[in-house]
Scaffold this active site. Structure first.
Site, PDB file in Angstrom:
ATOM      1  N   HIS A  18      37.877  18.154  30.952  1.00  0.00           N
ATOM      2  CA  HIS A  18      37.511  18.272  32.359  1.00  0.00           C
ATOM      3  C   HIS A  18      36.218  19.070  32.517  1.00  0.00           C
ATOM      4  CE1 HIS A  18      42.146  18.125  32.875  1.00  0.00           C
ATOM      5  NE2 HIS A  18      41.652  16.912  32.799  1.00  0.00           N
ATOM      6  N   ASP A 116      37.992  17.295  40.955  1.00  0.00           N
ATOM      7  CA  ASP A 116      38.591  16.301  40.066  1.00  0.00           C
ATOM      8  C   ASP A 116      40.021  16.015  40.516  1.00  0.00           C
ATOM      9  OD1 ASP A 116      40.268  18.261  38.974  1.00  0.00           O
ATOM     10  OD2 ASP A 116      39.013  18.582  37.215  1.00  0.00           O
ATOM     11  N   ALA A 391      49.054  11.087  28.444  1.00  0.00           N
ATOM     12  CA  ALA A 391      48.276  10.750  29.640  1.00  0.00           C
ATOM     13  C   ALA A 391      47.756   9.317  29.554  1.00  0.00           C
ATOM     14  CB  ALA A 391      47.168  11.781  29.856  1.00  0.00           C
TER      15      ALA A 391
END
EC number: 2.4.1.-
Length: 487
Positions: A18, A116, A391
């Protein structure tokens, strides 16, 4: 105070996957589009990969203002055994009052806010401070498509996918197999489902969605997301492809023993192995991987961490190198390091991944299929062994292997059981020395060229997307100026 340029505030989730793209996006907005940029990041353990990266010369964040925020105590809000995504979500939510205070204190208020996926609860700050709001998907268009489409499924369609395990068919996109679907969407009774699925309704409330991809990487999905008759109807706002966001490489700014070692190796002869900042393997799988590498007789650089007994993301936001026994960590086969020291290099913590993948000695990458790692591999022109852990990584592996043809993968998912040393040996040799690997190397080098074209200031899609966002901020800024003049 006279405001002369747009100012964007960005809120980044913890974790390398991220942090890196958010910083690179901020640098691009500042360097090429005239923004002042403030990036809010949660402070983590000083030993973590994130902290090491932010304090390293390779971060090169001089163009942006990085503001560290204290990590909130969520021990009373989240079960310690909760999935890491829930922990991230709650951390980000609990930090919003601090961000509000920071913005209130600014003399030069932001004209835009970029968050995000884990920071969507901050979107209402846009209305409070008259800011444009954008959602940044640090992952790919396929992930965005699923996040938008899944909440629209009726009960029959949901049952087809979740219960009967049929592929999920999205308008204009490749079907998503059940085994590739994020665990987020598979249990309607879970906290993860209850938290994330409603986020689909947030996307149409912002001013645009920024996604870290480009046309040649995901042509069908992007076309659907931008078509008002297909997924664009659900998005309801512009979708801006701005990828690939990957950290530019400057070896002169990076001092690491692994780069010195790579300088001594033949071109395209080294396999790089890393499961990201949070990925981890079981003790049995680590043993099989070590034996598979040794049996392959190929050169390698391995970012190796201790095994875990829990989920594959158990190491997220933490770091631990284990004990050393005769030069070998105690969780690897005895004598492994001494037997492979002439052709292998072990790293126990953070490694300069972008520099490694850009090095001419590296010819393959065994990766967990995190999107940031994939982009760095594409930009480096390095084919991959796909080893998805959690994920959206299963979807990413399918994209690499079946649609783009730039990766090989095991016969079963790592989550379905231990991948044997024999299969690992075969995968390594396939990508490093066999004809199939050579063909993939050609394909990914062509994809690398399209990545450079996307970033070009001379009509590149990524550059044009950010130019449109800059224009919107300039228009808002002009309205603010007019109001200040009493117009």
């Amino acid at each position: 105070m006279k405001i002369t340029k747009p100012h964007v505030a960005m809120f980044a989730s913890p974790g390398m996957g991220h942090i890196i793209p958010v910083i690179e996006l901020g640098k691009r907005l500042a360097g090429s589009h005239g923004f002042d940029v403030t990036i809010f990041v949660l402070e983590t353990d000083a030993a973590s990969a994130q902290s090491q990266f932010l304090n390293s010369p390779g971060c090169d964040a001089a163009l942006v203002d990085i503001v560290g925020l204290p990590t909130p105590d969520i021990s009373g809000l989240v079960d310690p055994s909760a999935f890491f995504g829930i922990k991230l979500l709650v951390m980000m939510r609990e930090t919003i009052p601090t961000i509000r205070s920071k913005i209130e204190e600014m003399q030069h208020k932001p004209t835009a806010l970029i968050v995000d996926l884990f920071g969507l609860d901050a979107i209402p700050l846009g209305g409070e401070f008259n800011m444009l709001t954008y959602i940044f998907i640090a992952s790919n268009a396929r992930f965005l498509a699923v996040a938008l489409f899944f909440p629209t499924l009726d009960k029959d369609m949901e049952e087809e996918h979740i219960i009967k395990k049929q592929p999920m068919v999205m308008p204009g996109c490749e079907p998503v197999r059940f085994e590739d679907t994020l665990e987020t969407f598979l249990d309607p009774n879970s906290q993860l489902y209850r938290e994330f699925v409603p986020f689909g309704s947030v996307f149409p409330t912002c001013d645009g969605i920024i996604v870290n991809t480009w046309d040649d990487m995901e042509p069908k999905t992007l076309k659907s997301l931008q078509d008002p008759k297909l997924l664009g109807r659900i998005a309801g706002v512009p979708v801006y492809p701005i990828g690939p966001l990957s950290r530019p490489v400057d070896p002169s700014k990076t001092n690491h023993p692994v780069l010195d070692w790579l300088n001594k190796q033949p071109d395209e002869s080294v396999l790089y192995i890393s499961f990201g900042s949070g990925g981890s393997l079981s003790a049995k799988q680590l043993t099989e991987l070590a034996w598979g590498l040794e049996m392959s007789q190929q050169r390698f650089v391995w970012v190796v961490r201790p095994p875990v007994d829990g989920s594959a993301c158990s190491a997220y936001l933490s770091a631990n190198s284990g004990k050393i026994r005769d030069g070998t960590p105690d969780y690897l086969p005895e004598g492994f390091v001494s037997r492979t020291h002439e052709r292998g290099f072990m790293v126990s913590s953070w490694a300069p991944q972008a520099e490694i993948l850009a090095h001419q000695a590296v010819g393959g990458f065994l990766t967990h299929c995190g999107w940031n790692s994939i982009l760095e591999s594409v930009v480096g022109g390095v084919p991959m062994i796909a080893w998805p852990l959690f994920a959206e990584q299963m979807m990413n592996a399918t994209l690499l292997n079946e649609e783009l043809g730039v990766a090989v993968r095991s016969k079963k998912l790592p989550s379905e059981g231990v991948i044997t040393r024999a299969e690992i040996e075969a995968l390594v040799r396939k990508i490093m020395v066999e004809e199939e690997g050579a063909e993939m190397r050609k394909k990914i080098k062509k994809l690398k060229e399209t990545a450079a074209e996307s970033l070009s200031c001379d009509g590149g899609v990524a550059h044009e997307s950010l130019s449109r966002i800059a224009d919107e901020s300039e228009h808002l800024l002009e309205r603010v100026r007019c109001m200040a003049r009493g117009a």
